[in-house]
Enzyme design. Sequence first.
Site, PDB file in Angstrom:
ATOM      1  N   GLY A   3       0.780  -1.245  -0.060  1.00 49.90           N
ATOM      2  CA  GLY A   3      -0.225   0.111   0.142  1.00 49.90           C
ATOM      3  C   GLY A   3       0.825   1.251  -0.150  1.00 49.90           C
ATOM      4  N   ILE A  37       1.933   3.008   2.363  1.00 49.54           N
ATOM      5  CA  ILE A  37       3.157   3.158   3.271  1.00 49.54           C
ATOM      6  C   ILE A  37       4.104   2.186   2.926  1.00 49.54           C
ATOM      7  CG2 ILE A  37       3.801   2.890   5.758  1.00 49.54           C
ATOM      8  CD1 ILE A  37       1.046   3.606   6.465  1.00 49.54           C
ATOM      9  N   HIS A  73       1.763  27.731 -19.675  1.00 46.52           N
ATOM     10  CA  HIS A  73       2.959  26.880 -20.591  1.00 46.52           C
ATOM     11  C   HIS A  73       4.023  27.404 -20.110  1.00 46.52           C
ATOM     12  CE1 HIS A  73       4.936  24.529 -23.619  1.00 46.52           C
ATOM     13  NE2 HIS A  73       5.523  25.878 -24.020  1.00 46.52           N
TER      14      HIS A  73
END
Length: 463
Positions: free
Chosen positions: A181, A183, A442
């Site tokens: 996951g 962590i 941009h």
Amino acid sequence: MTATKDLIVIGGGPAGYVAAIRASQLGIRTRLVERENLGGICLNWGCIPTKALLHAADVLNQLRGAQELGLVVPEGVHADLPRVVQRSREVAQRLRQGVQHLLKKHKVEVIVGQARLNGPGIVEITGDSPQTLRADAILIATGARPRAVDALPVDGDRVWNYRHALTAASLPQTLLIVGAGAIGMEFASFYADLGTQVTVIEAQARVLPVEDQEISDHVARAFQKRGINVLTQTSATLQAVDATAAHVALSTEGGETCVASFDRVLVCAGVVGNSEDLGLETTRVVCRNGCIDVDGVGRTAEPGIYAAGDICGAPMLAHKASHEAIRCVEAWTGVAAPGVPARIPSCTYCRPQVASIGLTEAQARQSERLLSVGRFPFHGNGKALAINHPEGFVKTIFDSQTGELLGAHLVGPDVTELIQGLSLAQQLEATEEDFMHHIFAHPTLSEAIGESVLHAYGRAIHL
């Protein structure tokens, strides 16, 4: 403003201290009880210190690639792990002091101790100054802790939880991370950048299993390219620990098992709510699987008792906890209507970064809507090329008939900062036309979002 109500907040993490400050702003006499450190797990042992470590790893990685930018860096650039860890702890301490200052500024009384309910409206405090408190309302914000895995008992030496990984005194040569996951993947990224040979295993079919399939697949490939061993549908059982290593049996879903040895094993098997020893049995509060049942504004089954944050269940995220806490306090005081639940973004700070909001493509297809899905790779973005980080892509998912943004999924440079724009757009119910008429500056990474939307409707310019 004269206080007309009393509030006791149990827990000083992202839900608790934020609730206390907001209540004080609304003229509520507020007392906050915290047994350890203000700021909770997030500030002291989670979100903040891990990001300090990961930033150091990112800088180290950039220095190693400096020659590609035409820069000359002395050979032998390496990490001083004790100093990296020290700075991480210093950042956490500075923010903890900041929370303390904010609570004092807002006249919130902070009480150090362990809080336990003794029926509605009554809190018993044990510790250095035992006392009994009474209030009109009580907000439980006790957070969560690492989930224990019987097959991998944490000893703080060979087998770690995230606290041990955050304060390691030396760099392990080999590290097994159990759980892919957010962590687990962040720690895998950090230790791999510092030179540890990392193996990540995940019981489910893919890493980052709550993310969109394409995102998970991209991150897995990126990790493997970095030399990180990624094994899915695999579980681990500790066989033995000795002076040299932890010996672990790795078992696949197909029934194959092998024993491998690692300097350290890091268990990242999720978290569970801190609901024990709170005296919930003296109230009508309902607790399931370690988490408290609440409605949309934090009300429990016991009038006058509320809850917010990780103690209320997934997604267990600091920003969600703080938002819940404010909604709860404002609903209790009547200054705001419950409103529509906010969209909750998710961020993972490994390399490459991951950020998402809303439905995955698989979830959106289950709704049987007609979809328009767009993708734009960062290697087609001028800013990404300029900063030498062209990896990853932006994926946007729309309802073809209404133009509703159903989900957005990003992987690549600084996407944890880019997700804010998509989160706000979804909250404001922006459609594909709003995105198409929006002018993205941009050169910026955000242009990839605009191109992804255009691609969803067959109008991409730079693809």
